[in-house]
Design an enzyme around this catalytic site. Structure first.
Site, mmCIF file in Angstrom:
data_model
loop_
_atom_site.group_PDB
_atom_site.id
_atom_site.type_symbol
_atom_site.label_atom_id
_atom_site.label_comp_id
_atom_site.label_asym_id
_atom_site.label_seq_id
_atom_site.Cartn_x
_atom_site.Cartn_y
_atom_site.Cartn_z
ATOM 1 N N ASP A 1 38.848 -0.242 25.033
ATOM 2 C CA ASP A 1 38.383 1.132 25.172
ATOM 3 C C ASP A 1 38.288 1.822 23.817
ATOM 4 O OD1 ASP A 1 41.252 1.022 25.065
ATOM 5 O OD2 ASP A 1 41.327 3.122 25.682
ATOM 6 N N GLU B 1 44.087 1.946 26.180
ATOM 7 C CA GLU B 1 45.028 2.181 25.075
ATOM 8 C C GLU B 1 44.885 3.587 24.514
ATOM 9 O OE1 GLU B 1 46.588 2.420 21.026
ATOM 10 O OE2 GLU B 1 44.501 2.652 21.659
#
Length: 442
Positions: free
Chosen positions: A91, A155
């Site tokens: 991400d 994350e």
């Protein structure tokens, strides 16, 4: 141990650019909201496809639909060795295309760089992982110990949908992992033409995101009003935002500053390290944030109409605590905001710290020096947070080691979550060579 060639085969160093470009073109924006975050499943499927092409099986695990992480294992030659976890997140934080020189999801290559959101945070390392493993599979190379690969979701919003989900729901996948490498470390800081410090992350600050809430009496905006929630909140937020917490020198930060002071020929006063930090150039931004707890207001929310005094106002404070200081920071914040402001945690993960020693550290140093004779590895603390906090819950010893040799004039720290994020192509290829050497030799 597999015999190592002088350099990684051209296939790996060439392919890493293509792999990184492809990943950058997959929009994996993490807004912090399941409904609006996108692309993690698509990215995980891309990784699975690239692994399957060379005969590596993988598993995709979703915390909720679309929030996907992938895990795979590369068998080693010595079953008596514990496994090494090599992890990277898929991400990225949002990007406004209007602010960028190139489109943030174009993966454009220009001026010796590969541009795009995630170029250094951290699709560069995702691509390195893939390039090395794909080359091993094509050439028949095997590491000595098992390598567990993890490509995670979420994350950038605290890892609840990614690494923490894997730790809580699938800990068996990592049961024999004793050490791990991931972001942010292994990058160069140039001292002169013959000497570069390579910062290895051995510690990172804790995440202590807070929501402060003030309550008051609602009323008409034209009245004299002494019980205004917005006023009370703003006064508390201002006290927190302007406060400078006391200096605390942790072993990791002290070790880094001693190394830096030695090679730069500057004096280091342990009681006033900011004088030395100010001479570090752009990297001072990261290092300066690791000598104390920090608290930065980031969001405000209040009201629903211009002429109505609301009964409630809230703010988010991005607090980062030094390892072992989360409780102390909470006490300090409570004293600053006073008894009438409510405080709750949005995200709370303690800081972590390990020592800069052992065979894994020796292997990192050897791999760096093999590719850069002027390399001097040193420990440092990251001011932000990573998935290491999740893996640490399993007792895994974590390091930040994403090797990059950077141009001396590049403001590397400004690229993280910044505009025009980009990674030097030759630095990316350097990273593949170092990672290949390291993983074979660790």
């Amino acid at each position: 141990m597999t015999t190592h060639p002088e350099t990684s085969p051209p296939a790996a160093t060439d392919e890493v650019v293509e792999l990184c470009r492809d990943l950058l073109r997959i929009d994996t924006t993490n807004t912090g909201d399941d409904a609006t975050s996108a692309g993690e499943r698509r990215a995980a499927e891309y990784v699975a496809e690239k692994l399957a092409e060379v005969g590596v099986e993988s598993q995709i695990h979703e915390a909720v639909p679309g929030r996907a992480s992938l895990v795979a294992r590369i068998p080693g030659t010595n079953p008596d060795r514990s496994a090494l976890l090599v992890h990277g997140h898929l991400d990225v934080v949002p990007a406004d295309a209007a602010e960028w020189t190139v489109h943030p999801f174009s993966g454009e290559q220009r001026d010796g760089y590969l541009w795009g959101r995630g170029a250094v945070d951290m699709k560069d390392f995702d691509a390195m992982m893939l390039a090395v493993v794909r080359d091993w599979q094509r050439t028949g190379a095997r590491p000595e110990r098992d390598i567990v690969l993890a490509f995670t979701a979420d994350e950038e919003a605290g890892s609840d949908r990614g690494a923490h989900f894997l730790v809580e729901r699938h800990p068996d996948l990592f049961a024999d992992c004793t050490e791990a490498i991931g972001e942010v470390g292994g990058f160069s800081y140039t001292i002169n033409n013959d000497l570069r410090l390579y910062l290895i992350e051995t510690a990172e600050k804790g995440v202590d995101w807070l929501r402060l809430t003030a309550r008051g009496r609602p009323g008409h905006g034209s009245f004299i009003h002494d019980d205004n929630a917005v006023t009370a909140l703003c006064e508390a937020v201002a006290r927190v935002g302007r406060h400078r917490f006391p200096v605390v020198m942790t072993p990791t930060v002290e070790a880094f500053l001693e190394h830096a002071a030695e090679v730069l020929g500057i004096e280091l006063d342990p009681d006033d390290p900011e004088l030395a930090i100010a001479k570090l150039g752009p990297i001072a931004t990261i290092i300066g944030a690791t000598i104390r707890n920090t608290a930065n207001p980031t969001r405000l929310a209040a009201g629903y109409k211009d002429n109505v005094i609301p009964s409630r106002a809230s703010a988010t404070i991005d607090c980062r605590s030094l390892p072992g200081q989360s409780e102390l920071l909470a006490e300090q914040i409570r004293e600053l905001i006073g008894p009438d402001i409510e405080m709750e945690y949005v995200q709370r993960q303690p800081g972590i710290e390990t020592t800069f020693d052992g065979e894994l550290v020796d292997a990192m140093a050897a791999a760096l020096r093999a590719e850069d004779a002027g390399a001097r590895p040193v420990p440092y603390m990251l001011s932000g947070g990573t998935d290491a906090k999740a893996w640490n819950r399993l007792g895994i010893r974590c390091f930040g080691f994403t090797p990059l040799r950077l141009p001396p004039d590049l403001n590397f720290s400004a690229l993280f979550h910044g505009i025009d994020e980009r990674v030097p192509v030759d630095g990316l290829q350097f990273g593949v060579r170092v990672l290949d050497r390291f993983l074979r030799g660790c």
